[in-house]
Motif scaffolding. Structure first.
Motif, PDB file in Angstrom:
ATOM      1  N   HIS A  93       0.795  -1.296   0.097  1.00 13.74           N
ATOM      2  CA  HIS A  93      -0.047  -0.118   0.006  1.00 13.74           C
ATOM      3  C   HIS A  93       0.852   1.089   0.197  1.00 13.74           C
ATOM      4  O   HIS A  93       1.622   1.474   0.709  1.00 13.74           O
ATOM      5  CB  HIS A  93      -1.126  -0.010   1.201  1.00 13.74           C
ATOM      6  CG  HIS A  93      -1.620  -1.194   1.252  1.00 13.74           C
ATOM      7  ND1 HIS A  93      -2.490  -1.680   0.122  1.00 13.74           N
ATOM      8  CD2 HIS A  93      -2.213  -2.095   2.334  1.00 13.74           C
ATOM      9  CE1 HIS A  93      -3.097  -2.892   0.604  1.00 13.74           C
ATOM     10  NE2 HIS A  93      -2.819  -3.082   1.984  1.00 13.74           N
ATOM     11  N   PHE A  94       0.729   2.144  -1.025  1.00 14.15           N
ATOM     12  CA  PHE A  94       1.541   3.283  -0.972  1.00 14.15           C
ATOM     13  C   PHE A  94       0.635   4.484  -0.596  1.00 14.15           C
ATOM     14  O   PHE A  94       0.919   5.747  -0.631  1.00 14.15           O
ATOM     15  CB  PHE A  94       1.657   3.738  -2.509  1.00 14.15           C
ATOM     16  CG  PHE A  94       2.826   2.577  -2.935  1.00 14.15           C
ATOM     17  CD1 PHE A  94       3.553   1.877  -2.138  1.00 14.15           C
ATOM     18  CD2 PHE A  94       3.255   2.740  -4.564  1.00 14.15           C
ATOM     19  CE1 PHE A  94       4.407   0.845  -2.708  1.00 14.15           C
ATOM     20  CE2 PHE A  94       4.297   1.842  -5.134  1.00 14.15           C
ATOM     21  CZ  PHE A  94       4.817   1.205  -4.114  1.00 14.15           C
ATOM     22  N   GLY A  95      -0.493   4.193  -0.131  1.00 14.58           N
ATOM     23  CA  GLY A  95      -1.247   5.442   0.557  1.00 14.58           C
ATOM     24  C   GLY A  95      -2.308   5.914  -0.708  1.00 14.58           C
ATOM     25  O   GLY A  95      -2.671   5.166  -1.717  1.00 14.58           O
ATOM     26  N   CYS A 111      -9.276   6.328   8.461  1.00 11.08           N
ATOM     27  CA  CYS A 111      -8.237   5.372   8.479  1.00 11.08           C
ATOM     28  C   CYS A 111      -7.006   5.891   7.977  1.00 11.08           C
ATOM     29  O   CYS A 111      -6.935   6.798   7.273  1.00 11.08           O
ATOM     30  CB  CYS A 111      -8.847   3.946   8.077  1.00 11.08           C
ATOM     31  SG  CYS A 111      -9.156   4.264   6.055  1.00 11.08           S
ATOM     32  N   TYR A 112      -5.885   4.878   7.993  1.00  3.32           N
ATOM     33  CA  TYR A 112      -4.300   5.385   7.618  1.00  3.32           C
ATOM     34  C   TYR A 112      -3.683   4.153   7.370  1.00  3.32           C
ATOM     35  O   TYR A 112      -4.174   2.960   7.886  1.00  3.32           O
ATOM     36  CB  TYR A 112      -3.957   6.222   8.439  1.00  3.32           C
ATOM     37  CG  TYR A 112      -3.533   5.603   9.786  1.00  3.32           C
ATOM     38  CD1 TYR A 112      -2.468   5.075  10.269  1.00  3.32           C
ATOM     39  CD2 TYR A 112      -4.571   5.949  10.898  1.00  3.32           C
ATOM     40  CE1 TYR A 112      -2.310   4.617  11.643  1.00  3.32           C
ATOM     41  CE2 TYR A 112      -4.308   5.487  12.019  1.00  3.32           C
ATOM     42  CZ  TYR A 112      -3.209   4.773  12.507  1.00  3.32           C
ATOM     43  OH  TYR A 112      -3.139   4.331  13.748  1.00  3.32           O
ATOM     44  N   VAL A 113      -2.734   4.210   6.540  1.00  5.86           N
ATOM     45  CA  VAL A 113      -1.652   2.864   6.412  1.00  5.86           C
ATOM     46  C   VAL A 113      -0.735   3.031   7.518  1.00  5.86           C
ATOM     47  O   VAL A 113       0.045   4.167   7.487  1.00  5.86           O
ATOM     48  CB  VAL A 113      -0.975   3.164   4.990  1.00  5.86           C
ATOM     49  CG1 VAL A 113      -0.227   2.054   4.631  1.00  5.86           C
ATOM     50  CG2 VAL A 113      -2.232   3.167   3.663  1.00  5.86           C
ATOM     51  N   ASN A 114      -0.766   2.134   8.200  1.00  4.04           N
ATOM     52  CA  ASN A 114       0.185   1.812   9.406  1.00  4.04           C
ATOM     53  C   ASN A 114       1.617   1.498   9.139  1.00  4.04           C
ATOM     54  O   ASN A 114       1.888   1.193   7.879  1.00  4.04           O
ATOM     55  CB  ASN A 114      -0.576   1.242  10.538  1.00  4.04           C
ATOM     56  CG  ASN A 114      -0.530  -0.219  10.332  1.00  4.04           C
ATOM     57  OD1 ASN A 114      -0.075  -0.832   9.544  1.00  4.04           O
ATOM     58  ND2 ASN A 114      -1.429  -1.053  11.083  1.00  4.04           N
ATOM     59  N   LYS A 115       2.320   1.446  10.131  1.00  4.19           N
ATOM     60  CA  LYS A 115       3.758   1.212   9.927  1.00  4.19           C
ATOM     61  C   LYS A 115       3.970  -0.454   9.584  1.00  4.19           C
ATOM     62  O   LYS A 115       4.906  -0.745   9.055  1.00  4.19           O
ATOM     63  CB  LYS A 115       4.581   1.521  11.039  1.00  4.19           C
ATOM     64  CG  LYS A 115       4.250   0.737  12.217  1.00  4.19           C
ATOM     65  CD  LYS A 115       5.102   1.112  13.339  1.00  4.19           C
ATOM     66  CE  LYS A 115       4.939   0.606  14.749  1.00  4.19           C
ATOM     67  NZ  LYS A 115       5.702   1.258  15.979  1.00  4.19           N
ATOM     68  N   ASN A 147       1.830  -1.523   7.099  1.00  2.99           N
ATOM     69  CA  ASN A 147       1.501  -1.495   5.884  1.00  2.99           C
ATOM     70  C   ASN A 147      -0.196  -2.050   5.711  1.00  2.99           C
ATOM     71  O   ASN A 147      -0.530  -2.551   4.609  1.00  2.99           O
ATOM     72  CB  ASN A 147       2.264  -2.208   4.652  1.00  2.99           C
ATOM     73  CG  ASN A 147       2.411  -1.600   3.554  1.00  2.99           C
ATOM     74  OD1 ASN A 147       1.711  -2.147   2.472  1.00  2.99           O
ATOM     75  ND2 ASN A 147       2.161  -0.223   3.271  1.00  2.99           N
ATOM     76  N   TRP A 148      -0.536  -2.015   6.927  1.00  5.37           N
ATOM     77  CA  TRP A 148      -2.232  -2.566   7.183  1.00  5.37           C
ATOM     78  C   TRP A 148      -2.943  -1.280   6.968  1.00  5.37           C
ATOM     79  O   TRP A 148      -2.490  -0.229   7.298  1.00  5.37           O
ATOM     80  CB  TRP A 148      -2.373  -3.241   8.287  1.00  5.37           C
ATOM     81  CG  TRP A 148      -1.925  -4.826   8.156  1.00  5.37           C
ATOM     82  CD1 TRP A 148      -0.774  -5.163   8.034  1.00  5.37           C
ATOM     83  CD2 TRP A 148      -2.763  -5.820   8.684  1.00  5.37           C
ATOM     84  NE1 TRP A 148      -0.745  -6.511   8.116  1.00  5.37           N
ATOM     85  CE2 TRP A 148      -1.935  -6.931   8.514  1.00  5.37           C
ATOM     86  CE3 TRP A 148      -3.959  -6.014   8.950  1.00  5.37           C
ATOM     87  CZ2 TRP A 148      -2.501  -8.304   8.767  1.00  5.37           C
ATOM     88  CZ3 TRP A 148      -4.496  -7.157   9.458  1.00  5.37           C
ATOM     89  CH2 TRP A 148      -3.727  -8.594   9.313  1.00  5.37           C
ATOM     90  N   ILE A 149      -4.290  -1.335   6.739  1.00  7.40           N
ATOM     91  CA  ILE A 149      -5.344  -0.040   6.801  1.00  7.40           C
ATOM     92  C   ILE A 149      -5.844  -0.381   8.135  1.00  7.40           C
ATOM     93  O   ILE A 149      -6.371  -1.282   8.604  1.00  7.40           O
ATOM     94  CB  ILE A 149      -6.221  -0.220   5.956  1.00  7.40           C
ATOM     95  CG1 ILE A 149      -5.856  -0.470   4.470  1.00  7.40           C
ATOM     96  CG2 ILE A 149      -7.145   0.944   5.945  1.00  7.40           C
ATOM     97  CD1 ILE A 149      -4.655   0.582   3.955  1.00  7.40           C
ATOM     98  N   GLU A 150      -5.672   0.633   8.959  1.00  5.37           N
ATOM     99  CA  GLU A 150      -6.004   0.773  10.341  1.00  5.37           C
ATOM    100  C   GLU A 150      -7.132   1.898  10.575  1.00  5.37           C
ATOM    101  O   GLU A 150      -6.643   3.208  10.091  1.00  5.37           O
ATOM    102  CB  GLU A 150      -4.776   1.069  11.464  1.00  5.37           C
ATOM    103  CG  GLU A 150      -5.086   1.030  12.848  1.00  5.37           C
ATOM    104  CD  GLU A 150      -4.056   0.930  13.682  1.00  5.37           C
ATOM    105  OE1 GLU A 150      -4.017   1.371  15.021  1.00  5.37           O
ATOM    106  OE2 GLU A 150      -2.878   0.914  13.165  1.00  5.37           O
ATOM    107  N   VAL A 188     -12.895   2.772   2.338  1.00  4.11           N
ATOM    108  CA  VAL A 188     -11.655   2.619   1.598  1.00  4.11           C
ATOM    109  C   VAL A 188     -12.237   2.584   0.182  1.00  4.11           C
ATOM    110  O   VAL A 188     -13.179   1.806  -0.146  1.00  4.11           O
ATOM    111  CB  VAL A 188     -10.901   1.388   2.173  1.00  4.11           C
ATOM    112  CG1 VAL A 188      -9.982   1.051   0.996  1.00  4.11           C
ATOM    113  CG2 VAL A 188     -10.422   1.369   3.495  1.00  4.11           C
ATOM    114  N   GLN A 189     -11.553   3.221  -0.563  1.00  2.00           N
ATOM    115  CA  GLN A 189     -11.820   3.031  -2.094  1.00  2.00           C
ATOM    116  C   GLN A 189     -10.546   2.739  -2.808  1.00  2.00           C
ATOM    117  O   GLN A 189      -9.779   3.810  -2.743  1.00  2.00           O
ATOM    118  CB  GLN A 189     -12.569   4.042  -2.691  1.00  2.00           C
ATOM    119  CG  GLN A 189     -14.066   4.363  -2.318  1.00  2.00           C
ATOM    120  CD  GLN A 189     -14.591   5.582  -3.141  1.00  2.00           C
ATOM    121  OE1 GLN A 189     -14.197   6.084  -3.979  1.00  2.00           O
ATOM    122  NE2 GLN A 189     -15.571   6.216  -2.382  1.00  2.00           N
TER     123      GLN A 189
END
Length: 456
Positions: A25-27, A48-52, A54-57, A401-402
């Protein structure tokens, strides 16, 4: 997530499914439209955000930090933490017609009242005194909360203050191009003794501008933020060595409260074209580079500015616990808080840094306290603690999420899939709605193929 496709359910078997994993995931990217953005990016990561990892949290919620509301429609314009010489820490706020101080329980006490209504404010700390500016006379407060004018040849009205290398710095609201720099270790702006100095920027900027505030950079550099330019002076403690270092034209700061200070000594600031990074070049200490931190937001950032009533309402802060920089796009409805992630930038080797955005948070000021807490002042006279709890002061946090367009390999080759299977992995109990949209041959519109409720 893995999306698998096969051409004919009547003849194909599960082994013939072809996997298209979304494991890197590049964001978020908004450089182009949703269908032409590379599949490593997301079009939308809301709340939500890409965490360290590389999961969506999903983001955490926020809770009330202040006990009382200063006013039901009062904007908390400034938050600052004052620390006295014995280590006592006090949250300071500018809201309504006054400056306030808060105890550790979130109870407020008026510190300096009868100021202008709903003014923007700036605060700094100089020689164990709190300096407060909000468009009137610059004020100072002792650690015992005795308040008076700064005085001693200070400008009569000031809305910007800073502490730089043993000196106090103020702007002059009666002359937008003047900067007052005090004597060393003294709140004294008298220039007769050739120690204090008044900078007249109209002598180096020919087309006029307005000073919004100040920062310190690379030890002795004083950064003077203007709306359309940036001026940098070298201001050591020796008066005779004060000199102009650099003038950066065509790139200014549209909101002083939007400036973000990162742990590695960088400074990010909002400009007309994007959120910029001001940093010293690796090649030479005498050159200052400008880098765009929001290049991947591109048109969304620039187009948003035309719908924002007041640029000065843009606010920013760095949250060290998550290694995030937050900045607001303060729309009149559904304001957005965007996330710049240094962890994501490192993990993707610079290919992505926009980790997502938050909604449901109306922030007119930010503060990361020395204990790590992150606070924001809202438009209802209250201060809230961000990244705390599982809901937004009682309201549920819902994320969305899209993905960008998926071409199942080469986009120039026509495909006719008959079946899709989505494999999701989650670490918490949730109800997810999966919507698969598709375009038919050359059609420009997409329709929802199927929506399924998934209990995880």
């Amino acid at each position: 997530m893995v999306l698998a496709a096969r051409r004919s359910p009547a003849t194909a078997v599960r082994a013939q499914l072809q996997d298209f994993p979304f494991e890197e995931h590049f964001g978020v990217s908004r450089i182009s439209d949703q269908m032409t953005t590379p599949p490593q990016y997301f079009w939308l990561l809301k709340n939500c955000y890409v965490n360290k990892r590389n999961w969506i949290e999903q983001r955490n919620g926020y809770t009330a930090w202040s006990v009382n509301a200063i006013g039901a429609t009062t904007k908390v314009r400034k938050l600052f933490e004052f620390e006295n010489k014995t280590g006592g820490k006090t949250v300071i706020a500018r809201a309504g017609t006054a400056w306030y101080r808060y105890d550790d329980s979130g109870n407020e006490t008026s510190l300096d009242g009868s100021r202008g209504s709903d003014n923007y404010g700036q605060a700094s700390q100089f020689n164990d005194e709190l300096i407060m500016c909000d468009g009137g006379a610059a004020r100072k407060s002792t650690s015992a909360w005795s308040v008076s004018n700064v005085g001693a040849s200070a400008p009569s009205t000031s809305s910007a203050c800073w502490t730089h290398n043993h000196r106090c710095v103020l702007n002059d609201d009666s002359n937008y191009m003047q900067v007052y720099i005090s004597k060393v270790d003294a709140l004294d702006f008298d220039t007769v003794a050739n120690d204090a100095i008044i900078l007249n920027l109209s002598k180096i900027i020919p087309d006029g501008d307005r000073v919004l505030g100040f920062s310190s950079f690379a030890s002795t550099f004083l950064v003077i933020w203007l709306e359309k330019n940036i001026v940098i002076y070298d201001v050591p403690t020796t008066y005779a060595n004060i000199q102009l270092q650099q003038v950066i034209r065509g790139t200014g700061c549209i909101s002083y409260d939007g400036i973000i200070y990162t742990p590695d000594g960088d400074i990010w600031f909002p400009s007309q074209s994007g959120y910029k990074s001001l940093k010293t070049s690796v090649a030479t200490q005498d050159t200052i580079d400008i880098k765009d931190q929001t290049a991947l937001l591109g048109p969304h950032y620039r187009n948003s500015l035309s719908t924002i009533t007041a640029f000065r309402d843009i606010n920013g802060v760095f949250y060290t616990e998550l290694n995030h920089g937050y900045f607001t796009l303060p729309f009149s409805s559904n304001p957005e808080v965007w996330v710049i992630s240094k962890d994501l930038e490192t993990a993707t080797k610079g290919k992505g840094n926009i980790a997502g955005h938050f909604e449901g948070i109306t922030a007119y000021s930010f503060l990361q306290r020395k204990n790590g807490e992150i606070l924001f002042g809202s438009n209802n006279g209250r201060i809230y603690q961000m990244d705390d709890g599982t809901n937004d002061n009682g309201s549920a946090v819902s994320f969305e999420v899209q993905k960008t367009g998926l071409y199942l390999g080469n986009p120039k080759i026509f495909k006719a899939p008959r079946e899709f299977s989505a494999l999701l992995e989650a670490t918490k109990t949730l109800t997810a709605t999966l919507e698969i949209s598709y375009g038919v041959q050359a059609a420009t519109t997409a329709g929802k193929l199927r929506s399924t409720i998934i209990d995880l």
